[in-house]
Design a protein around this motif. Structure first.
Motif, PDB file in Angstrom:
ATOM      1  N   GLN A 216       2.163   1.598  -3.523  1.00 28.39           N
ATOM      2  CA  GLN A 216       1.112   2.102  -4.408  1.00 28.39           C
ATOM      3  C   GLN A 216       0.967   3.609  -4.273  1.00 28.39           C
ATOM      4  O   GLN A 216       0.817   4.323  -5.272  1.00 28.39           O
ATOM      5  CB  GLN A 216      -0.215   1.414  -4.079  1.00 28.39           C
ATOM      6  CG  GLN A 216      -0.283  -0.041  -4.511  1.00 28.39           C
ATOM      7  CD  GLN A 216      -1.522  -0.740  -3.976  1.00 28.39           C
ATOM      8  OE1 GLN A 216      -2.199  -0.237  -3.077  1.00 28.39           O
ATOM      9  NE2 GLN A 216      -1.822  -1.904  -4.523  1.00 28.39           N
ATOM     10  N   ALA A 217       1.019   4.102  -3.047  1.00 26.41           N
ATOM     11  CA  ALA A 217       0.931   5.543  -2.821  1.00 26.41           C
ATOM     12  C   ALA A 217       2.128   6.254  -3.438  1.00 26.41           C
ATOM     13  O   ALA A 217       1.985   7.305  -4.083  1.00 26.41           O
ATOM     14  CB  ALA A 217       0.865   5.837  -1.326  1.00 26.41           C
TER      15      ALA A 217
ATOM     16  N   GLN B 230       0.829  -1.201   0.000  1.00 31.75           N
ATOM     17  CA  GLN B 230       0.000   0.000   0.000  1.00 31.75           C
ATOM     18  C   GLN B 230       0.867   1.256   0.000  1.00 31.75           C
ATOM     19  O   GLN B 230       0.531   2.261  -0.640  1.00 31.75           O
ATOM     20  CB  GLN B 230      -0.934   0.006   1.212  1.00 31.75           C
ATOM     21  CG  GLN B 230      -2.025  -1.054   1.144  1.00 31.75           C
ATOM     22  CD  GLN B 230      -2.994  -0.949   2.306  1.00 31.75           C
ATOM     23  OE1 GLN B 230      -2.651  -0.405   3.354  1.00 31.75           O
ATOM     24  NE2 GLN B 230      -4.194  -1.463   2.120  1.00 31.75           N
TER      25      GLN B 230
ATOM     26  N   MET C 251      -6.390   7.417  -5.582  1.00 29.85           N
ATOM     27  CA  MET C 251      -6.467   6.220  -4.746  1.00 29.85           C
ATOM     28  C   MET C 251      -7.672   6.243  -3.808  1.00 29.85           C
ATOM     29  O   MET C 251      -7.829   5.339  -2.982  1.00 29.85           O
ATOM     30  CB  MET C 251      -5.173   6.071  -3.932  1.00 29.85           C
ATOM     31  CG  MET C 251      -3.936   5.843  -4.770  1.00 29.85           C
ATOM     32  SD  MET C 251      -2.478   5.489  -3.762  1.00 29.85           S
ATOM     33  CE  MET C 251      -2.918   3.888  -3.065  1.00 29.85           C
TER      34      MET C 251
ATOM     35  N   ALA D 258       1.758   6.349  -7.237  1.00 30.01           N
ATOM     36  CA  ALA D 258       0.682   7.274  -7.607  1.00 30.01           C
ATOM     37  C   ALA D 258       1.150   8.714  -7.539  1.00 30.01           C
ATOM     38  O   ALA D 258       0.832   9.531  -8.421  1.00 30.01           O
ATOM     39  CB  ALA D 258      -0.529   7.061  -6.695  1.00 30.01           C
TER      40      ALA D 258
END
Length: 292
Positions: free
Chosen positions: A7-8, A4, A25, A11
């Motif tokens: 992913q941040a 996670q 997100m 992004a």
């Protein structure tokens, strides 16, 4: 590392700001900031330089970005491989497609697939072929339906599906419309309306003109074929358009040249395993009885 957090990080790197990444997100900005703070604490280094409201990757961030994408792609691949063990065709299928293919080639295949496999959710994105090509290289989509590149990246698997015949056209009022036995050198005397010079289509046409010792004179540029069609119909130049989108507003010029065809097809990344939905859709695209 927590996926996670990665992913941040990806992004933010791709969107250029914490707020845009948070929106992408579906998180609050404090939540995404906390994920980055924890990731930076774990790595012992800053990943972003904050410049006003914008952010830029530090050297450490640049090193991490490609690795983070690989890690996330491998996690997705593992999840898909396990989910596909039951043989069912469901889940999500992400497809990038050019506007031309998406509007004039894909509909019968999308219709047939949705009837056969109603549990699959389409995630369809309309992009220029060149952008879709780049996104597939980054592992963002399962498949892309595009004008195939003149030189294929070895990391990609390419499937040539159709040939799009291009015709020289202009408005009936254009000076070239009344002429016969035109050569490419004759077209050079008039401005053309073309896609951007970075596109595969215009690269193909440029090569054609160069091989004949002629110059391609581009007066206006648009990457949307329907826009080019409109500009040509009001007499702003000559152009090359797919045969299947022509109408009575344009006439085919009498150019003495062999038929020009651009290859259309499907690409996917060799290192991104296809889930059941993507594999079956690719097989469907190659079924000869479905008419485009």
């Amino acid at each position: 590392m927590d996926t996670q957090h990665l992913q941040a990080f990806v992004a933010i790197a791709e969107s250029g700001s914490f707020s845009a990444a948070a929106e992408r997100m579906h998180l609050t900005q404090p939540a995404i900031s906390k994920r980055i703070a924890l990731l930076e604490e774990q790595l012992g280094t800053h990943l972003f330089d904050r410049i006003g409201r914008q952010v830029a990757l530090t050297q450490a961030g640049q090193v991490l970005l490609s690795k983070a994408r690989l890690i996330l792609n491998e996690v997705i691949a593992a999840q898909r491989a396990i989910a596909d063990l039951n043989g069912q065709v469901d889940g999500s299928l992400s497809i990038a497609t050019s506007h031309h293919l998406g509007l004039h080639y894909l509909p019968p295949f999308l219709r047939a697939f949705s009837v056969r496999y109603p549990k699959v959710k389409f995630d369809l994105h309309f992009l220029d072929s060149e952008q879709a090509y780049h996104e597939i290289l980054q592992g963002k989509f399962d498949l892309a339906l595009i004008t195939l590149a003149l030189e294929q990246d070895p990391r990609l698997q390419s499937h040539h599906l159709w040939d799009d015949q291009l015709l020289f056209v202009a408005a009936p009022s254009h000076p070239l419309a009344a002429q016969q036995n035109l050569q490419l050198a004759d077209l050079s005397q008039h401005s053309a309306v073309m896609p951007d010079t970075s596109t595969y289509t215009t690269q193909l046409i440029n090569q054609l003109f160069e091989s004949q010792g002629a110059m391609l004179t581009i007066g206006m540029v648009s990457n949307h074929l329907d826009t080019i069609k409109m500009l040509l119909s009001i007499g702003l130049g000559w152009g090359l358009l797919p045969k299947r989108i022509l109408n009575s507003e344009l006439v085919v010029l009498d150019v003495k040249h062999d038929p020009i065809k651009r290859p259309l097809g499907c690409i996917h990344h060799k290192q991104r395993s296809l889930n059941n939905a993507a594999r079956v859709f690719l097989e469907l695209l190659q079924e000869p009885h479905i008419k485009t």
